[in-house]
Design a protein around this motif. Structure first.
Motif, PDB file in Angstrom:
ATOM      1  N   SER A  55      -8.583  20.309  32.298  1.00 52.74           N
ATOM      2  CA  SER A  55      -9.995  20.282  32.723  1.00 52.74           C
ATOM      3  C   SER A  55     -10.361  21.622  33.360  1.00 52.74           C
ATOM      4  O   SER A  55      -9.475  22.431  33.667  1.00 52.74           O
ATOM      5  CB  SER A  55     -10.253  19.147  33.738  1.00 52.74           C
ATOM      6  OG  SER A  55      -9.647  19.451  34.978  1.00 52.74           O
ATOM      7  N   GLY A  56     -11.654  21.800  33.592  1.00 53.00           N
ATOM      8  CA  GLY A  56     -12.102  23.008  34.299  1.00 53.00           C
ATOM      9  C   GLY A  56     -11.607  23.004  35.738  1.00 53.00           C
ATOM     10  O   GLY A  56     -11.306  24.060  36.309  1.00 53.00           O
ATOM     11  N   LEU A  60      -9.210  25.772  37.679  1.00 55.88           N
ATOM     12  CA  LEU A  60      -9.436  26.390  38.999  1.00 55.88           C
ATOM     13  C   LEU A  60      -8.203  26.205  39.885  1.00 55.88           C
ATOM     14  O   LEU A  60      -7.758  27.139  40.549  1.00 55.88           O
ATOM     15  CB  LEU A  60     -10.667  25.760  39.661  1.00 55.88           C
ATOM     16  CG  LEU A  60     -12.012  26.214  39.081  1.00 55.88           C
ATOM     17  CD1 LEU A  60     -13.106  25.199  39.370  1.00 55.88           C
ATOM     18  CD2 LEU A  60     -12.400  27.588  39.644  1.00 55.88           C
ATOM     19  N   THR A  81     -22.686  25.047  42.970  1.00 56.15           N
ATOM     20  CA  THR A  81     -21.657  24.823  41.951  1.00 56.15           C
ATOM     21  C   THR A  81     -21.178  23.388  42.042  1.00 56.15           C
ATOM     22  O   THR A  81     -21.526  22.659  42.973  1.00 56.15           O
ATOM     23  CB  THR A  81     -20.461  25.789  42.155  1.00 56.15           C
ATOM     24  OG1 THR A  81     -19.523  25.575  41.088  1.00 56.15           O
ATOM     25  CG2 THR A  81     -19.747  25.583  43.483  1.00 56.15           C
ATOM     26  N   PHE A  82     -20.363  22.996  41.057  1.00 54.32           N
ATOM     27  CA  PHE A  82     -19.722  21.698  41.131  1.00 54.32           C
ATOM     28  C   PHE A  82     -18.627  21.770  42.201  1.00 54.32           C
ATOM     29  O   PHE A  82     -17.971  22.798  42.352  1.00 54.32           O
ATOM     30  CB  PHE A  82     -19.137  21.323  39.761  1.00 54.32           C
ATOM     31  CG  PHE A  82     -18.531  19.962  39.761  1.00 54.32           C
ATOM     32  CD1 PHE A  82     -19.327  18.844  39.947  1.00 54.32           C
ATOM     33  CD2 PHE A  82     -17.169  19.793  39.634  1.00 54.32           C
ATOM     34  CE1 PHE A  82     -18.770  17.576  39.987  1.00 54.32           C
ATOM     35  CE2 PHE A  82     -16.601  18.530  39.675  1.00 54.32           C
ATOM     36  CZ  PHE A  82     -17.407  17.424  39.848  1.00 54.32           C
ATOM     37  N   SER A  84     -15.648  21.028  42.620  1.00 43.51           N
ATOM     38  CA  SER A  84     -14.234  21.372  42.419  1.00 43.51           C
ATOM     39  C   SER A  84     -13.967  22.870  42.508  1.00 43.51           C
ATOM     40  O   SER A  84     -12.815  23.267  42.690  1.00 43.51           O
ATOM     41  CB  SER A  84     -13.684  20.797  41.115  1.00 43.51           C
ATOM     42  OG  SER A  84     -14.333  21.343  40.011  1.00 43.51           O
ATOM     43  N   THR A  85     -14.999  23.712  42.426  1.00 39.71           N
ATOM     44  CA  THR A  85     -14.780  25.153  42.665  1.00 39.71           C
ATOM     45  C   THR A  85     -14.192  25.324  44.063  1.00 39.71           C
ATOM     46  O   THR A  85     -13.340  26.177  44.292  1.00 39.71           O
ATOM     47  CB  THR A  85     -16.117  25.932  42.578  1.00 39.71           C
ATOM     48  OG1 THR A  85     -16.831  25.524  41.419  1.00 39.71           O
ATOM     49  CG2 THR A  85     -15.897  27.433  42.552  1.00 39.71           C
ATOM     50  N   VAL A 127     -19.443  32.016  40.408  1.00 37.74           N
ATOM     51  CA  VAL A 127     -19.767  30.963  39.436  1.00 37.74           C
ATOM     52  C   VAL A 127     -20.922  31.482  38.572  1.00 37.74           C
ATOM     53  O   VAL A 127     -21.945  31.912  39.103  1.00 37.74           O
ATOM     54  CB  VAL A 127     -20.212  29.675  40.178  1.00 37.74           C
ATOM     55  CG1 VAL A 127     -20.572  28.574  39.182  1.00 37.74           C
ATOM     56  CG2 VAL A 127     -19.131  29.207  41.134  1.00 37.74           C
ATOM     57  N   ASP A 153     -15.552  31.580  37.896  1.00 34.12           N
ATOM     58  CA  ASP A 153     -15.654  30.207  37.405  1.00 34.12           C
ATOM     59  C   ASP A 153     -16.694  30.236  36.295  1.00 34.12           C
ATOM     60  O   ASP A 153     -17.901  30.197  36.533  1.00 34.12           O
ATOM     61  CB  ASP A 153     -16.064  29.260  38.548  1.00 34.12           C
ATOM     62  CG  ASP A 153     -16.214  27.812  38.079  1.00 34.12           C
ATOM     63  OD1 ASP A 153     -16.270  27.583  36.854  1.00 34.12           O
ATOM     64  OD2 ASP A 153     -16.314  26.912  38.931  1.00 34.12           O
ATOM     65  N   ALA A 155     -17.193  28.048  33.919  1.00 38.11           N
ATOM     66  CA  ALA A 155     -17.340  26.725  33.292  1.00 38.11           C
ATOM     67  C   ALA A 155     -18.600  26.668  32.432  1.00 38.11           C
ATOM     68  O   ALA A 155     -18.651  25.948  31.435  1.00 38.11           O
ATOM     69  CB  ALA A 155     -17.384  25.643  34.373  1.00 38.11           C
ATOM     70  N   HIS A 156     -19.632  27.453  32.821  1.00 41.20           N
ATOM     71  CA  HIS A 156     -20.900  27.426  32.089  1.00 41.20           C
ATOM     72  C   HIS A 156     -21.032  28.569  31.073  1.00 41.20           C
ATOM     73  O   HIS A 156     -22.024  28.612  30.357  1.00 41.20           O
ATOM     74  CB  HIS A 156     -22.089  27.591  33.061  1.00 41.20           C
ATOM     75  CG  HIS A 156     -22.196  26.518  34.084  1.00 41.20           C
ATOM     76  ND1 HIS A 156     -23.224  26.443  34.995  1.00 41.20           N
ATOM     77  CD2 HIS A 156     -21.398  25.453  34.366  1.00 41.20           C
ATOM     78  CE1 HIS A 156     -23.068  25.406  35.787  1.00 41.20           C
ATOM     79  NE2 HIS A 156     -21.962  24.791  35.433  1.00 41.20           N
ATOM     80  N   SER A 177     -14.344  25.425  31.320  1.00 40.77           N
ATOM     81  CA  SER A 177     -14.308  23.962  31.200  1.00 40.77           C
ATOM     82  C   SER A 177     -14.798  23.579  29.806  1.00 40.77           C
ATOM     83  O   SER A 177     -15.718  24.213  29.280  1.00 40.77           O
ATOM     84  CB  SER A 177     -15.236  23.328  32.246  1.00 40.77           C
ATOM     85  OG  SER A 177     -15.540  21.980  31.894  1.00 40.77           O
ATOM     86  N   PHE A 179     -15.662  20.279  29.105  1.00 42.65           N
ATOM     87  CA  PHE A 179     -16.300  18.970  29.293  1.00 42.65           C
ATOM     88  C   PHE A 179     -17.395  18.821  28.213  1.00 42.65           C
ATOM     89  O   PHE A 179     -17.953  19.836  27.775  1.00 42.65           O
ATOM     90  CB  PHE A 179     -16.905  18.958  30.714  1.00 42.65           C
ATOM     91  CG  PHE A 179     -17.492  17.644  31.122  1.00 42.65           C
ATOM     92  CD1 PHE A 179     -16.667  16.584  31.469  1.00 42.65           C
ATOM     93  CD2 PHE A 179     -18.869  17.459  31.165  1.00 42.65           C
ATOM     94  CE1 PHE A 179     -17.208  15.364  31.844  1.00 42.65           C
ATOM     95  CE2 PHE A 179     -19.410  16.238  31.540  1.00 42.65           C
ATOM     96  CZ  PHE A 179     -18.584  15.186  31.874  1.00 42.65           C
ATOM     97  N   LYS A 182     -20.444  21.074  28.021  1.00 39.83           N
ATOM     98  CA  LYS A 182     -20.227  22.523  28.140  1.00 39.83           C
ATOM     99  C   LYS A 182     -20.397  23.237  26.784  1.00 39.83           C
ATOM    100  O   LYS A 182     -20.712  22.605  25.785  1.00 39.83           O
ATOM    101  CB  LYS A 182     -18.839  22.793  28.737  1.00 39.83           C
ATOM    102  CG  LYS A 182     -18.672  22.229  30.157  1.00 39.83           C
ATOM    103  CD  LYS A 182     -19.603  22.917  31.121  1.00 39.83           C
ATOM    104  CE  LYS A 182     -19.304  22.695  32.595  1.00 39.83           C
ATOM    105  NZ  LYS A 182     -19.166  21.350  33.099  1.00 39.83           N
ATOM    106  N   GLY A 189     -10.963  19.177  29.260  1.00 36.67           N
ATOM    107  CA  GLY A 189     -10.198  20.378  28.906  1.00 36.67           C
ATOM    108  C   GLY A 189     -10.688  21.574  29.687  1.00 36.67           C
ATOM    109  O   GLY A 189     -11.796  21.559  30.245  1.00 36.67           O
ATOM    110  N   TYR A 321     -27.242  22.194  41.615  1.00 37.09           N
ATOM    111  CA  TYR A 321     -26.302  21.251  42.180  1.00 37.09           C
ATOM    112  C   TYR A 321     -26.728  20.931  43.601  1.00 37.09           C
ATOM    113  O   TYR A 321     -27.389  21.755  44.249  1.00 37.09           O
ATOM    114  CB  TYR A 321     -24.909  21.898  42.259  1.00 37.09           C
ATOM    115  CG  TYR A 321     -24.266  22.108  40.925  1.00 37.09           C
ATOM    116  CD1 TYR A 321     -23.560  21.079  40.303  1.00 37.09           C
ATOM    117  CD2 TYR A 321     -24.374  23.325  40.287  1.00 37.09           C
ATOM    118  CE1 TYR A 321     -22.954  21.275  39.073  1.00 37.09           C
ATOM    119  CE2 TYR A 321     -23.770  23.523  39.049  1.00 37.09           C
ATOM    120  CZ  TYR A 321     -23.070  22.493  38.451  1.00 37.09           C
ATOM    121  OH  TYR A 321     -22.488  22.687  37.236  1.00 37.09           O
TER     122      TYR A 321
END
Ligand SMILES: Cc1ncc(COP(=O)(O)O)c(C=O)c1O
Length: 380
Positions: A55-56, A60, A81-82, A84-85, A127, A153, A155-156, A177, A179, A182, A189, A321
């Motif tokens: 996962s993303g 991290l 950010t989400f 989990s960062t 991010v 990060d 992810a995007h 990420s 997801f 994404k 992943g 977010y």
């Protein structure tokens, strides 16, 4: 009327066929498809090493483990950010310090980062909000000066470019990420990419329980051919071959995904520019964004009405977010509301409109029409 999600994967029958082929192979978990996916990712992102993970957030966690982040260390990141960062760094015992954002991009503000650096700072984590790369050259100048690490990060922003360079080739370590919403999807992943052999090796170890198998690195090399050792702790963050085969197949389509996302972006701008009370995302002239999200800003007092109105009309918008330190867990760490005023103002006004490769023109027109109607209603 059919609902329109804010994001959605695009899986073709060819993608699905490649997953089916992997399912019938000898490997179900990490095997040759992961190796291929890693080579494909390294090629696309311009990095020397790629480590595929589950996962993303796992990416991290592996990135932080690869720089030996731990108790007594600090990282500086953005609250937009989400969670989990930040939470994956806290999981390793580190402290998270939040720098404010630039109001136009939603990305971390390098001038604020510089003020927050202390002798404890080990990394700055940028991010790439909505897919728009952060100001990486300015951030690298700061991290190099202070001999600390720049982690991106991304992810995007897989597929975005910054000053003509692909995301993944610039920061010391970049995480992705995959997801479903994404830029490419493998269900769950993620990946870590880097040009640093040492970081890559540590991320690989952390991905698989910290297990050392290479004979030259063993403390007790003469135990027998079955022998393996744990020198530092890790987790099971492996990506199965099934998902890696989907990842490689999706990567073959990324240029068309980018073209489509950028076309949807331009069409939204065409529909919505000049509308009173509406602020649209913008792209700086040295960036080419994948546009993972289409984040608009509306007056704070209208946000709830517009959000609920769109949802009631089957348009499943999102807010990206809630500032990370507003979550009660982070609040209890002592971070007060009001600390990052630009991030909080951004959050209070933000709504993410549907943005995904297979969004049809008629659906996009419906989103724009409903939004305009709701905005004019909210003003009355
Ligand atoms: C900016 C950012 N970082 C990290 C993550 C975590 O990725 P994942 O959901 O794959 O664990 C996400 C995904 O939501 C994200 O948007």
């Amino acid at each position: 009327m059919k609902t329109i999600p804010y994001g959605h994967q695009s899986v073709s029958w060819r993608d699905a066929f490649r997953v089916a082929k992997a399912a019938k192979s000898d490997w179900m978990t990490m095997g040759p498809a992961v190796e291929k996916f890693e080579a494909d990712l390294a090629r696309l992102s311009g990095a020397t090493h790629a480590v595929a993970v589950s996962s993303g957030s796992a990416a991290l966690h592996c990135a932080y483990a690869s720089i030996d982040l731990g108790p007594g260390d600090e990282i500086i990141t953005s609250p937009l950010t989400f969670a989990s960062t930040a939470s994956t760094a806290i999981n390793l015992g580190a402290k998270v310090v939040f720098a404010d954002i630039q109001p136009d991009t939603g990305n971390i503000d390098p001038s604020h980062v510089e003020i927050l650096i202390t002798s404890k700072t080990k990394a700055v984590v940028a991010v790439d909000y909505a897919g728009h790369p952060a100001d990486l050259d300015e951030l690298l100048a700061i991290t190099k000066k202070h001999r600390i690490v720049l982690i991106e990060d991304a992810a995007h922003s897989l597929g975005s470019t910054y000053r003509g360079r692909p995301v993944g080739s610039i920061a010391d370590i970049t995480t992705f990420s995959f997801f479903p919403t994404k830029n490419i999807a493998t269900g769950e992943g993620g990946a870590v990419v880097t040009n640093d052999e040492n970081f890559a090796q540590k991320a690989r170890l952390f991905r698989s329980h910290g297990l050392v198998r290479n004979r030259g690195s063993l403390k007790y090399p003469n135990e027998g051919p079955w022998h393996q050792e744990i020198h530092s702790l890790g987790l099971n963050y492996r990506l199965p071959d099934l998902l890696a085969s989907l990842g490689s197949s999706q990567l073959r389509r990324i240029a068309s995904f980018k073209k489509r996302r950028r076309a949807i972006f331009s069409r939204y701008v065409e529909f919505l520019q000049g509308i009173n009370g509406l602020q649209l995302p913008t792209e700086r002239n040295y960036v080419e964004s994948m546009w993972h999200l289409f984040p608009i800003r509306v007056p704070t007092e209208a946000r709830k009405t517009v959000f609920e109105g769109l949802r009631n009309r089957g348009i499943l918008v999102q807010v990206n977010y809630i500032p990370v330190y507003w979550h009660p867990y982070f609040e209890e760490l002592g971070i007060k509301r009001g600390e990052s005023p630009n991030s909080e103002a951004f959050y209070r006004e933000e709504i993410s409109l549907p943005m995904y490769t297979d969004l049809r023109e008629a659906q996009q027109s419906r989103v724009a029409k409903e939004l305009v109607a709701l905005l004019s209603g909210a003003k009355k």
